[in-house]
Design a protein around this motif. Structure first.
Motif, short mmCIF file in Angstrom:
data_model
loop_
_atom_site.label_atom_id
_atom_site.label_comp_id
_atom_site.label_asym_id
_atom_site.label_seq_id
_atom_site.Cartn_x
_atom_site.Cartn_y
_atom_site.Cartn_z
N GLU A 138 -6.92 0.43 9.89
CA GLU A 138 -5.59 -0.08 9.56
C GLU A 138 -4.72 -0.16 10.82
O GLU A 138 -4.00 -1.14 11.03
CB GLU A 138 -4.93 0.80 8.51
CG GLU A 138 -5.57 0.69 7.13
CD GLU A 138 -5.14 1.78 6.18
OE1 GLU A 138 -5.27 1.58 4.96
OE2 GLU A 138 -4.67 2.86 6.64
N ARG A 139 -4.78 0.86 11.67
CA ARG A 139 -4.03 0.83 12.92
C ARG A 139 -4.50 -0.32 13.81
O ARG A 139 -3.69 -1.04 14.40
CB ARG A 139 -4.17 2.17 13.66
CG ARG A 139 -3.54 3.35 12.95
CD ARG A 139 -3.47 4.56 13.86
NE ARG A 139 -4.79 5.02 14.28
CZ ARG A 139 -5.49 5.97 13.67
NH1 ARG A 139 -4.99 6.56 12.58
NH2 ARG A 139 -6.67 6.35 14.13
N THR A 160 0.83 -1.20 0.00
CA THR A 160 0.00 0.00 0.00
C THR A 160 0.86 1.25 0.00
O THR A 160 2.06 1.21 0.28
CB THR A 160 -0.90 0.03 1.24
OG1 THR A 160 -0.08 0.19 2.41
CG2 THR A 160 -1.71 -1.24 1.37
N LEU A 181 -2.27 6.30 8.76
CA LEU A 181 -3.15 5.16 8.62
C LEU A 181 -4.56 5.50 9.09
O LEU A 181 -4.76 6.38 9.94
CB LEU A 181 -2.62 3.98 9.44
CG LEU A 181 -1.23 3.45 9.11
CD1 LEU A 181 -0.88 2.29 10.02
CD2 LEU A 181 -1.12 3.04 7.65
N SER A 182 -5.52 4.75 8.58
CA SER A 182 -6.89 4.88 9.08
C SER A 182 -7.01 4.17 10.42
O SER A 182 -6.15 3.36 10.80
CB SER A 182 -7.87 4.26 8.09
OG SER A 182 -7.71 2.84 8.06
N THR A 228 0.82 3.51 2.13
CA THR A 228 1.22 3.88 3.49
C THR A 228 2.33 3.00 4.03
O THR A 228 2.87 3.27 5.09
CB THR A 228 0.01 3.79 4.43
OG1 THR A 228 -0.59 2.49 4.31
CG2 THR A 228 -1.02 4.86 4.11
N ALA A 229 2.68 1.92 3.31
CA ALA A 229 3.75 1.03 3.75
C ALA A 229 5.08 1.49 3.16
O ALA A 229 5.17 1.83 1.98
CB ALA A 229 3.46 -0.40 3.30
N PHE A 275 5.38 1.52 8.88
CA PHE A 275 4.12 2.24 8.70
C PHE A 275 4.15 3.51 9.55
O PHE A 275 4.50 3.45 10.74
CB PHE A 275 2.93 1.38 9.14
CG PHE A 275 2.77 0.11 8.36
CD1 PHE A 275 1.99 0.07 7.22
CD2 PHE A 275 3.41 -1.05 8.78
CE1 PHE A 275 1.84 -1.12 6.51
CE2 PHE A 275 3.27 -2.24 8.08
CZ PHE A 275 2.48 -2.27 6.93
N PHE A 288 2.02 5.60 11.55
CA PHE A 288 0.69 5.42 12.12
C PHE A 288 -0.18 6.66 11.95
O PHE A 288 -1.41 6.57 11.93
CB PHE A 288 0.79 5.03 13.60
CG PHE A 288 0.64 3.55 13.84
CD1 PHE A 288 -0.24 3.06 14.78
CD2 PHE A 288 1.38 2.63 13.09
CE1 PHE A 288 -0.39 1.70 14.99
CE2 PHE A 288 1.24 1.27 13.29
CZ PHE A 288 0.35 0.80 14.24
#
Length: 227
Positions: free
Chosen positions: A25-26, A2, A21-22, A4-5, A16, A18
């Protein structure tokens, strides 16, 4: 991978941020990594005296002096309080029942989204016993239960409360605890824990690893890796 990764081929890791992230996802990363987590089957009583039971895996002990445990309770999607959080606000008390393998399925029934006022314990085939020190019942089939008074509630944004409870009384099945030595038998407790997703685990695979003294650490064989 993704957006975010952050992949680092040199170290073979994925990172990540944090903050990017949504919430979901967290949540997935945290519950899949911070394991195993004990499960608290929490019993409370509402303003009409009706018993509620609900399981929470954002749960642990924090202090022995004073004896404090913590529950992480999330609100409903519309930000209204769940029954457990509301009942604790109204009554200032609750009981944490430890979930053994024998009552795992019953605990799962208590997680069903029943409407307010439903007797979850009755639906799950569990027995409510009168509290000794608080007006909240403990579950007879649980291997251990802690009667608690609310010590402090921390509000985390709009969606979650961290409820700290002071343990004022404890119930143990007789075969679980050595009352003379205050030792709890993990095999007798046979507790289950939550992992990621819907996966749970037992504590049946165990090993002892006493912390070495400084002298013992200094006497380790030369070819042995540092502890």
């Amino acid at each position: 991978m993704t957006m975010t990764a952050i992949r680092d081929d040199a170290t073979g890791t994925v990172a990540f941020d944090f903050r990017a992230l949504s919430e979901r996802e967290r949540y997935k990363l945290m519950i899949g990594t911070i394991v195993p987590r004990p499960i608290a089957l929490v019993t409370t009583v509402d303003a009409e005296g009706r018993v509620n039971a609900a399981p929470f895996s954002f749960f642990n002990c924090l202090s022995a002096d004073p004896p404090i445990l913590a529950l992480g309770v999330e609100n409903h999607p519309d930000m209204s309080f769940k029954d457990t959080a509301l009942n604790i606000r109204l009554t200032e008390v609750f009981t944490v029942n430890i979930v053994s393998h024998a009552i795992a399925e019953a605990m799962h029934v208590c997680a069903v989204g029943f409407p307010p006022g439903t007797d979850e314990l009755g639906a799950a085939g569990l027995t409510a016993m009168p509290g000794a020190k608080v007006a909240s019942p403990w579950i007879r089939e649980a291997p251990a239960a802690f009667e608690c008074r609310r010590h402090l509630t921390l509000e985390l944004g709009k969606s979650r409360q961290i409820i700290l409870g002071e343990i004022v009384y404890a119930h143990y099945r007789a075969d679980v605890v050595d009352a003379e030595r205050f030792r709890v038998d993990p095999a007798g407790l046979d507790a289950i824990a939550r992992l990621g997703g819907s996966t749970c685990a037992t504590i049946r695979d165990r090993f002892d690893m006493p912390t070495p003294t400084l002298a013992e650490w200094g006497e380790r064989p030369a070819d042995r890796l540092p502890l």
